[in-house]
Design a protein around this motif. Structure first.
Motif, PDB file in Angstrom:
ATOM      1  N   LEU A 420       0.826  -1.212   0.000  1.00 40.90           N
ATOM      2  CA  LEU A 420       0.000   0.000   0.000  1.00 40.90           C
ATOM      3  C   LEU A 420       0.856   1.257   0.000  1.00 40.90           C
ATOM      4  O   LEU A 420       0.482   2.285  -0.564  1.00 40.90           O
ATOM      5  CB  LEU A 420      -0.944  -0.020   1.212  1.00 40.90           C
ATOM      6  N   ALA A 421       2.045   1.203   0.638  1.00 38.39           N
ATOM      7  CA  ALA A 421       2.867   2.395   0.795  1.00 38.39           C
ATOM      8  C   ALA A 421       3.276   2.999  -0.536  1.00 38.39           C
ATOM      9  O   ALA A 421       3.458   4.211  -0.636  1.00 38.39           O
ATOM     10  CB  ALA A 421       4.101   2.060   1.627  1.00 38.39           C
ATOM     11  N   HIS A 422       3.435   2.166  -1.558  1.00 36.12           N
ATOM     12  CA  HIS A 422       3.823   2.706  -2.868  1.00 36.12           C
ATOM     13  C   HIS A 422       2.807   2.323  -3.953  1.00 36.12           C
ATOM     14  O   HIS A 422       3.159   2.111  -5.106  1.00 36.12           O
ATOM     15  CB  HIS A 422       5.234   2.219  -3.253  1.00 36.12           C
ATOM     16  N   ASN A 423       1.518   2.188  -3.525  1.00 33.98           N
ATOM     17  CA  ASN A 423       0.449   1.861  -4.469  1.00 33.98           C
ATOM     18  C   ASN A 423      -0.185   3.166  -4.958  1.00 33.98           C
ATOM     19  O   ASN A 423      -0.828   3.890  -4.191  1.00 33.98           O
ATOM     20  CB  ASN A 423      -0.596   0.977  -3.781  1.00 33.98           C
ATOM     21  N   SER A 424      -0.025   3.461  -6.213  1.00 34.78           N
ATOM     22  CA  SER A 424      -0.526   4.721  -6.769  1.00 34.78           C
ATOM     23  C   SER A 424      -2.043   4.766  -6.870  1.00 34.78           C
ATOM     24  O   SER A 424      -2.614   5.842  -7.075  1.00 34.78           O
ATOM     25  CB  SER A 424       0.087   4.948  -8.159  1.00 34.78           C
ATOM     26  N   ASN A 425      -2.717   3.616  -6.742  1.00 29.31           N
ATOM     27  CA  ASN A 425      -4.186   3.619  -6.800  1.00 29.31           C
ATOM     28  C   ASN A 425      -4.812   4.252  -5.565  1.00 29.31           C
ATOM     29  O   ASN A 425      -5.951   4.717  -5.607  1.00 29.31           O
ATOM     30  CB  ASN A 425      -4.717   2.181  -6.953  1.00 29.31           C
ATOM     31  N   PHE A 426      -4.069   4.246  -4.448  1.00 27.95           N
ATOM     32  CA  PHE A 426      -4.591   4.760  -3.186  1.00 27.95           C
ATOM     33  C   PHE A 426      -4.115   6.196  -2.961  1.00 27.95           C
ATOM     34  O   PHE A 426      -3.015   6.561  -3.386  1.00 27.95           O
ATOM     35  CB  PHE A 426      -4.131   3.876  -2.024  1.00 27.95           C
ATOM     36  N   PRO A 427      -4.912   6.987  -2.291  1.00 27.83           N
ATOM     37  CA  PRO A 427      -4.480   8.347  -1.958  1.00 27.83           C
ATOM     38  C   PRO A 427      -3.341   8.313  -0.938  1.00 27.83           C
ATOM     39  O   PRO A 427      -3.157   7.335  -0.206  1.00 27.83           O
ATOM     40  CB  PRO A 427      -5.737   8.993  -1.374  1.00 27.83           C
TER      41      PRO A 427
END
Length: 541
Positions: A420-427
């Motif tokens: 999640l820390a480097h997931n561009s889909n999430f704000p």
């Protein structure tokens, strides 16, 4: 006695009979009453019946009885029809010392306990054609009770030797004694299914209620109802199919729900989806499925959406299932059952999340359908959410934030936090939350390693070493995430929070290294102490 044909009788618009009014009126109170109201005349009189029992065949039996001076053969094949005729034509007055038709048919029913199975079945089938006349007279209930009573007395053996003989070829297929006995018992419990398939839904409903009252095995009743529905659907029209489904569902609902499998209920539902059944029946069926939702599979839930809706799958239907499952209250449902439903719902959400027509509000409703306490891990929800955000890239930042608010970061694994820390889909706010949760877990891990030091011989020494390695890895991961995180679009407050987290991570690293040195010194001193002890001679006791 001279016979005249001076009365014309129109029977249900099907046939017209010319009879002697004097003869017919002697046995029929209804004809006598109708003729008494007429003004008379030189021409023939005419009587019109619109709902005569049995139509033309029934009136022919009536004339045969009247012209034979009150004598007619009464048997199980015609007694139901004659009894209804006697009530309709008010044939309850005796003439010339002969019993009237009502008394004769009523007396015949006293011998119903001596009728064979075939005779009982024939009488019941005739009642099917005489509804609702037989219902009001109580005749139908007598036939139904007698038929069910015969089944109850039969027990495991059929009253028809030709269909239940243990020597029949159907019971000699297996040389295994246990298999043969199982097949025989199954056959004995279901031999009557085929005989009752031809009955209409109202009669099946009466039979089922009578079976329940006589405490029949609910499992056998369920099998009969499912067999009845499947067999009748082969030749039934659309309207008849609706009546059959509604009857079967109503009767299944009156039985012990544990006797009805979830698979069978979904089979009925898939058939009912193509029929315009009553809304109350549909609600009952959905409630029954909802109560057993923990027994369902993902394939069961993937029901195509109605034509009027844009969704690929019927999401609203699944939401109604969950409401029924938790209808009695979350605390009243065993946790293990709720956890099964939670896992099932996670799989379902992941399956429907790529649907471009699935709105954010509906996606959130699916996630919130099951309480957070029921989920041991939120990894499944995270992966489903990742697919949903990827398939709905047009969502605004605010909409994405509302979706991410449903994540329980404390129940995310380290792998998911890393992803999640480097997931561009999430704000970016979600990445910060993931880092904060990971830091909290790191602190907890550090506290575990700060417990009183175990002895060198203790099995927990290996655990402490393992925790030390995890602590180092966690420190490196948090610093790595912080370095890769791009928060250029976030406000100064988020930047300050992240910088503060980095400082705290560095401090924790220092504490961790200091603890490692202390543990190394302690281990070294323990080892040297044990070595000196071994060099000393043993003392004699």
């Amino acid at each position: 006695m001279d016979v005249f044909c001076d009365l014309e009788v129109d029977v249900n618009g099907e046939e017209v009979f010319m009879v002697d009014k004097n003869i017919i009126s002697c046995y029929s109170g209804r004809i006598k009453r109708l003729l008494g109201k007429s003004k008379g005349g030189t021409g023939n009189l005419k009587v019109i019946f619109h709902d005569f029992p049995g139509g033309g065949e029934g009136f022919e039996l009536t004339t045969r009885f009247c012209y034979s001076k009150g004598k007619i053969e009464i048997n199980p094949l015609n007694v139901s029809l004659l009894h209804c005729i006697a009530i309709f034509m008010e044939m309850s007055e005796s003439f010339s010392g002969v019993q009237n038709l009502f008394e004769q048919t009523d007396k015949s029913f006293e011998d119903i306990k001596y009728w064979t199975w075939s005779e009982l079945l024939a009488a019941l089938k005739q009642c099917k054609e005489l509804l609702p006349a037989v219902t009001s007279s109580g005749l139908l209930h007598r036939c139904v009770d007698s038929l069910v009573g015969r089944l109850a007395l039969a027990g495991e053996a059929s009253p028809c030797p030709s269909t239940s003989s243990p020597d029949s070829s159907g019971l000699r297929l297996s040389t295994d004694t246990r298999s043969t006995e199982s097949l025989r018992n199954n056959f004995r419990a279901t031999w009557w299914f085929e005989d009752l398939v031809s009955l209409n839904p109202p009669l099946v409903k009466m039979l089922t209620k009578s079976m329940v009252w006589r405490k029949f095995d609910h499992g056998v009743i369920v099998r009969f109802l499912l067999y009845y529905q499947k067999s009748r659907f082969v030749t039934a029209g659309v309207d008849d199919k609706c009546k059959i489904i509604e009857t079967v569902v109503e009767m299944l609902y009156s039985l012990d729900h544990s006797a009805v499998s979830c698979k069978s209920l979904f089979g009925i539902l898939r058939v009912a989806l193509n029929l315009n059944i009553k809304k109350c029946c549909r609600t009952i069926l959905e409630n029954m499925i909802g109560l057993q939702l923990d027994q369902a599979t993902l394939d069961n839930l993937l029901v195509p959406s109605p034509v009027a809706m844009d969704h690929i799958y019927d999401v609203n239907l699944v939401l109604r299932f969950t409401r029924s499952f938790l209808g009695t209250g979350f605390c009243r449902v065993p946790l293990i059952r709720v956890q099964k439903v939670a896992n099932l719902m996670d799989s379902y959400i992941a399956e429907v999340s790529p649907d471009p027509s699935l709105k954010p509000s509906k996606f959130c409703s699916l996630v919130r359908a099951i309480p957070d306490l029921a989920r041991e891990s939120f990894d499944g929800i995270y992966h489903a959410m990742d697919m949903y955000l990827e398939s709905h890239a047009e969502l605004s930042i605010e909409e994405k934030k509302r979706i991410c608010c449903m994540l329980n970061y404390e129940k995310l694994s380290a792998e998911c936090c890393k992803h999640l820390a480097h997931n561009s889909n999430f704000p970016s706010s979600a990445s910060v939350e993931a880092l904060a949760s990971h830091q909290k877990k790191f602190k907890s891990l550090l506290e575990d390693t700060n417990q009183p030091k175990p002895s060198i011989d203790s099995p927990y020494s290996s655990v402490a070493t393992e925790n030390k390695g995890k602590t180092e890895e966690s420190c490196e991961q948090i610093v790595l995430y912080a370095g890769r995180l791009d928060i250029s679009d976030e406000n100064e407050k988020l930047r300050a929070n992240l910088q503060g987290m980095q400082c705290r991570v560095l401090e924790l690293e220092k504490v961790c290294k200091k603890m490692q040195n202390q543990m190394a010194k302690m281990l070294k001193s323990r080892l040297s102490g044990q070595s000196n002890a071994r060099s000393l001679p043993r003392l004699c006791s």
